[in-house]
Write a protein that holds these residues in place. Structure first.
Motif: not given
Length: 269
Positions: A151-164
């Motif tokens: 879940a933490e990895v998915q959250r960080r991936v989503e944050e990185a995606k939104r930031a990108m």
């Protein structure tokens, strides 16, 4: 490891103590030898004094004194031999104790080294087991927290995606603003060029109009000149006709007795 170092240092301290004990024993032996060697000298000096006093007091007891002195000398020699034997036995005992002490020290150092090796092996085995336990505990914790980690990895991936995406949008907006500025600059340049062309065209049109106006004026002047020339020709023609008529009148006379002559002039082209 601390215990093993203390064990390895103990033989050196024992050797150091054994050296001091040997030095003290040698000094005691030397002192005792000097003491025993000084006693016969003192006794011999006392005996000489006594013999001298005895010889001076009476000459008849000289033989007894000689016998006593010889007996004392023998006793001193026997005592010296006994002391030498005692010293030899003491030296042998010291050598035996020294050998036993060196054997004990060697045995203690060997035992200390063996214990140090065993202690090192125990520490290595303990470190290995601790590392295995830590690895096992980490794997268990990772297995327990697998869902949380995912879940933490998915959250960080989503944050990185939104930031990108946000970065891409900002970059796109920046590019669009750059394109708008470029378009505006190009339009401004085209407007300036168009205004310059219009100014040039207006200038050319003005020059053309001026030229046409001048040409029209010249044409009007030419037409006026032609009209004046035509009027002048007409006037000259009329004057010529008038002169001709007057000459005919003169030729024919007053009563018109002769037929009239008519003359025509072709217009000058």
């Amino acid at each position: 490891m601390g215990r093993s170092r203390s064990r390895t240092k103990s033989p050196s301290r024992r050797r150091h103590k054994s050296k001091h004990s040997r030095k003290r024993s040698k000094s005691r032996e030397k002192h005792s030898n000097n003491k025993y060697s000084d006693k016969p000298k003192e006794r011999s000096s006392k005996s000489r004094k006594r013999s001298h006093s005895a010889s001076s007091s009476s000459g008849s007891d000289a033989s007894d004194d000689v016998h006593i002195v010889s007996h004392k000398k023998r006793s001193y020699r026997d005592r010296d031999r006994k002391m030498d034997e005692v010293e030899r036995l003491a030296e042998m005992e010291r050598q035996r104790k020294k050998k036993e002490l060196s054997n004990k020290i060697f045995t203690a150092s060997a035992v200390g080294r063996q214990r140090e090796v065993e202690q090192k092996m125990v520490e290595e085995e303990a470190a290995k087991r601790i590392e295995e336990l830590v690895q096992k505990r980490v794997e268990e914790e990772l297995e327990k927290r697998k869902e949380e980690i995912e879940a933490e990895v998915q959250r960080r991936v989503e944050e990185a995606k939104r930031a990108m995406e946000r970065q891409m949008m900002e970059e796109m907006e920046w590019r669009q603003a750059k394109l708008r500025e470029e378009e505006k600059r190009r339009e401004e340049e085209e407007r300036k060029k168009r205004e310059e062309l219009e100014r040039i065209m207006e200038e050319n049109n003005r020059k053309i109009e001026e030229a046409q106006k001048k040409l029209a004026e010249e044409r009007l002047a030419m037409v006026e000149q032609q009209r004046l020339m035509e009027e002048e020709r007409q006037r000259m023609r009329k004057e010529h006709e008038k002169r001709v008529k007057e000459e005919q009148k003169k030729i024919l006379g007053k009563n018109n007795s002769r037929p009239k002559l008519s003359f025509t002039l072709k217009p000058v082209t």
